[in-house]
Design an enzyme around this catalytic site. Structure first.
Site, PDB file in Angstrom:
ATOM      1  N   ARG A 187       0.869  -1.197   0.000  1.00 39.11           N
ATOM      2  CA  ARG A 187       0.000   0.000   0.000  1.00 39.11           C
ATOM      3  C   ARG A 187       0.892   1.229   0.000  1.00 39.11           C
ATOM      4  O   ARG A 187       1.735   1.383   0.890  1.00 39.11           O
ATOM      5  CB  ARG A 187      -0.922   0.016   1.223  1.00 39.11           C
ATOM      6  CG  ARG A 187      -1.640   1.352   1.398  1.00 39.11           C
ATOM      7  CD  ARG A 187      -2.739   1.326   2.425  1.00 39.11           C
ATOM      8  NE  ARG A 187      -3.899   0.588   1.951  1.00 39.11           N
ATOM      9  CZ  ARG A 187      -5.119   0.691   2.497  1.00 39.11           C
ATOM     10  NH1 ARG A 187      -5.328   1.497   3.515  1.00 39.11           N
ATOM     11  NH2 ARG A 187      -6.119  -0.009   2.011  1.00 39.11           N
TER      12      ARG A 187
ATOM     13  N   HIS B 131      -7.571   0.716  -6.363  1.00 38.51           N
ATOM     14  CA  HIS B 131      -7.692  -0.172  -5.197  1.00 38.51           C
ATOM     15  C   HIS B 131      -8.383  -1.456  -5.671  1.00 38.51           C
ATOM     16  O   HIS B 131      -9.540  -1.719  -5.348  1.00 38.51           O
ATOM     17  CB  HIS B 131      -8.521   0.553  -4.130  1.00 38.51           C
ATOM     18  CG  HIS B 131      -8.442  -0.040  -2.757  1.00 38.51           C
ATOM     19  ND1 HIS B 131      -7.658  -1.127  -2.443  1.00 38.51           N
ATOM     20  CD2 HIS B 131      -9.073   0.316  -1.598  1.00 38.51           C
ATOM     21  CE1 HIS B 131      -7.807  -1.413  -1.156  1.00 38.51           C
ATOM     22  NE2 HIS B 131      -8.656  -0.552  -0.627  1.00 38.51           N
TER      23      HIS B 131
ATOM     24  N   GLN C 114     -10.173  -3.971  -3.295  1.00 41.86           N
ATOM     25  CA  GLN C 114     -11.469  -3.463  -2.829  1.00 41.86           C
ATOM     26  C   GLN C 114     -12.554  -3.782  -3.856  1.00 41.86           C
ATOM     27  O   GLN C 114     -13.632  -4.262  -3.505  1.00 41.86           O
ATOM     28  CB  GLN C 114     -11.376  -1.939  -2.615  1.00 41.86           C
ATOM     29  CG  GLN C 114     -12.677  -1.316  -2.143  1.00 41.86           C
ATOM     30  CD  GLN C 114     -13.038  -1.745  -0.736  1.00 41.86           C
ATOM     31  OE1 GLN C 114     -12.245  -1.646   0.172  1.00 41.86           O
ATOM     32  NE2 GLN C 114     -14.257  -2.236  -0.547  1.00 41.86           N
TER      33      GLN C 114
ATOM     34  N   ARG D 262     -13.827  -8.539   1.907  1.00 38.73           N
ATOM     35  CA  ARG D 262     -12.405  -8.311   1.619  1.00 38.73           C
ATOM     36  C   ARG D 262     -11.632  -9.604   1.889  1.00 38.73           C
ATOM     37  O   ARG D 262     -10.750  -9.990   1.125  1.00 38.73           O
ATOM     38  CB  ARG D 262     -11.847  -7.178   2.500  1.00 38.73           C
ATOM     39  CG  ARG D 262     -12.438  -5.790   2.254  1.00 38.73           C
ATOM     40  CD  ARG D 262     -12.140  -5.298   0.860  1.00 38.73           C
ATOM     41  NE  ARG D 262     -10.718  -5.331   0.563  1.00 38.73           N
ATOM     42  CZ  ARG D 262      -9.825  -4.391   0.899  1.00 38.73           C
ATOM     43  NH1 ARG D 262     -10.246  -3.299   1.523  1.00 38.73           N
ATOM     44  NH2 ARG D 262      -8.556  -4.507   0.579  1.00 38.73           N
TER      45      ARG D 262
ATOM     46  N   CYS E 203     -16.636   1.635   0.858  1.00 37.52           N
ATOM     47  CA  CYS E 203     -15.460   0.787   1.101  1.00 37.52           C
ATOM     48  C   CYS E 203     -15.001   0.872   2.553  1.00 37.52           C
ATOM     49  O   CYS E 203     -14.306  -0.023   3.027  1.00 37.52           O
ATOM     50  CB  CYS E 203     -14.333   1.182   0.161  1.00 37.52           C
ATOM     51  SG  CYS E 203     -13.855   2.911   0.321  1.00 37.52           S
TER      52      CYS E 203
ATOM     53  N   ASP F  85     -17.489   7.007  -1.116  1.00 37.39           N
ATOM     54  CA  ASP F  85     -16.205   6.884  -0.408  1.00 37.39           C
ATOM     55  C   ASP F  85     -15.915   8.261   0.186  1.00 37.39           C
ATOM     56  O   ASP F  85     -16.591   9.255  -0.150  1.00 37.39           O
ATOM     57  CB  ASP F  85     -15.109   6.460  -1.417  1.00 37.39           C
ATOM     58  CG  ASP F  85     -13.736   6.253  -0.765  1.00 37.39           C
ATOM     59  OD1 ASP F  85     -13.659   6.128   0.475  1.00 37.39           O
ATOM     60  OD2 ASP F  85     -12.729   6.216  -1.515  1.00 37.39           O
TER      61      ASP F  85
HETATM   62  N1   CP Z   1     -11.378  -0.177   2.499  1.00 40.47           N
HETATM   63  C1   CP Z   1     -10.088  -0.199   2.910  1.00 40.47           C
HETATM   64  O1   CP Z   1      -9.152  -0.414   2.138  1.00 40.47           O
HETATM   65  O2   CP Z   1      -9.935   0.018   4.234  1.00 40.47           O
HETATM   66  P1   CP Z   1      -8.553   0.163   5.017  1.00 40.47           P
HETATM   67  O3   CP Z   1      -7.962   1.500   4.629  1.00 40.47           O
HETATM   68  O4   CP Z   1      -8.947   0.114   6.458  1.00 40.47           O
HETATM   69  O5   CP Z   1      -7.646  -0.953   4.623  1.00 40.47           O
HETATM   70  N1  NVA Z   2     -10.128   6.684  -1.224  1.00 43.37           N
HETATM   71  C1  NVA Z   2      -9.736   6.266   0.093  1.00 43.37           C
HETATM   72  C2  NVA Z   2      -9.927   4.797   0.250  1.00 43.37           C
HETATM   73  C3  NVA Z   2      -9.564   4.248   1.596  1.00 43.37           C
HETATM   74  C4  NVA Z   2      -9.767   2.774   1.683  1.00 43.37           C
HETATM   75  C5  NVA Z   2      -8.283   6.651   0.343  1.00 43.37           C
HETATM   76  O1  NVA Z   2      -7.452   6.468  -0.541  1.00 43.37           O
HETATM   77  O2  NVA Z   2      -8.005   7.157   1.429  1.00 43.37           O
END
Ligand code: CP
Ligand code: NVA
Length: 310
Positions: A107, A134, A137, A297, A269, A229
């Site tokens: 990540r 993502h 997701q 997930r 999400c 989101d």
């Molecule tokens: N939806 C998602 O990716 O959540 P986290 O940021 O908690 O991993």
């Molecule tokens: N769009 C959000 C998703 C988090 C899971 C971010 O990137 O923070």
């Protein structure tokens, strides 16, 4: 066969799977959710690193548990605690981690940084979120839709909010699976043109559609699925105050629900900023699929890891 395509490979985004392969993967995830792994442990003796340069609850925990359920050993590696913090390059980190690990779940911020890691790694690299997309997701989201709706074709899928990483992966998945995808964002927050153009190609191949609009009510009208989101993604915190006014008409609330289909499914999400992009009433209400979505997930990633390592 999607299994052949994924075996030993990276999973950086949803571009390289056909609609049929994506559907096979999601159908397989649903089968595993319902029937379990029947004791099969494709990660037996394998160590998977989870390298995170941003916070995470769902992705981190669901991957750790998925790796454990498949017989492997997950190692959580916070970017801030590695030599990366002191300037070691992502390439050198990838070369070294590849000597210890059997896979890296990453990540990070720019998608290019993920690609740089993948280029030098001799083990599979999985995207756990970048600023561009993502994909894990979206796998869980499509699994949730399959569970609730039994199919994808012709569903009106409306995403309201920021044209961000989550929106990009949903556009790719939705148009490959035959849905009518609507993305409603305030001006200046549209999804990236490169990804819109790519998805327009998928629409031609898979008889789906993609409408990008600044009109949230039009997008929500008669929708089968309403998705949102956060208005401010990780790493963009300085935009927070401006966005409140700009995004207020994009909130999923009771009024927005009343425009949608009678049994509309509400998705997010998570994490949510309650009272901003979604109200408490809706998030906790009868249309909400978010807790199943979060659970999925885990199931989607078990299926993905089984395809890569099985
Ligand atoms: N939806 C998602 O990716 O959540 P986290 O940021 O908690 O991993
Ligand atoms: N769009 C959000 C998703 C988090 C899971 C971010 O990137 O923070």
């Amino acid at each position: 066969m999607v299994k052949n395509r994924l075996k030993g490979s990276n999973f950086l985004d949803l571009t390289f799977l056909t609609g049929e392969e994506l559907e096979d993967l999601i159908t397989f995830a649903l089968k595993l959710k319902r029937e379990g792994m029947k004791g099969i442990k494709p990660l037996n003796g394998k160590s998977i690193g989870l390298l995170f340069e941003k916070p995470s609850t769902r992705t981190r925990v669901s991957f750790e548990v998925a790796v454990l359920r498949l017989g492997g050993h997950p190692l959580y590696l916070s970017g801030g605690e590695l030599q990366l913090k002191r300037g070691e390059t992502i390439e050198d980190t990838g070369r070294v981690l590849s000597r210890y690990l059997d896979g890296i779940v990453f990540r990070t911020f720019s998608h290019e940084r993920l690609e740089r890691l993948a280029r030098v790694s001799s083990v599979p690299v999985i995207n756990a979120l970048t600023d561009e997309c993502h994909p894990c997701q979206a796998l869980a989201d499509m699994l949730t839709i399959l569970e609730y709706r039994d199919g994808f074709e012709g569903l009106k899928f409306a995403y309201l909010g920021d044209g961000n990483n989550v929106a990009h992966s949903l556009m790719r998945a939705g148009t490959k699976l035959g849905m009518n995808v609507w993305i409603a964002t305030p001006p200046g927050h549209e999804p990236r043109k490169k990804i819109v153009d790519e998805c327009m190609e998928y629409c031609r191949t898979y008889h789906s559609s993609l409408t990008v609009t600044t009109k949230p009510r039009e997008a929500a009208s008669a929708a089968d699925i309403l998705y949102t989101d956060v208005w401010v993604s990780m790493g963009k915190e300085e935009e927070s105050e401006i966005n409140q006014a700009l995004f207020k008409d994009f909130q999923i609330n009771d009024k927005m629900i009343s425009l949608a289909g009678e049994d509309v499914m509400v998705m997010h999400c998570l994490p949510a900023n309650r009272g901003e992009e979604i109200t408490d009433d809706v998030l906790d209400g009868s249309h909400s699929a978010v807790w199943d979505q979060a659970e999925n997930r885990l199931h989607a990633q078990i299926a993905l890891l089984d395809m890569i390592y099985g």
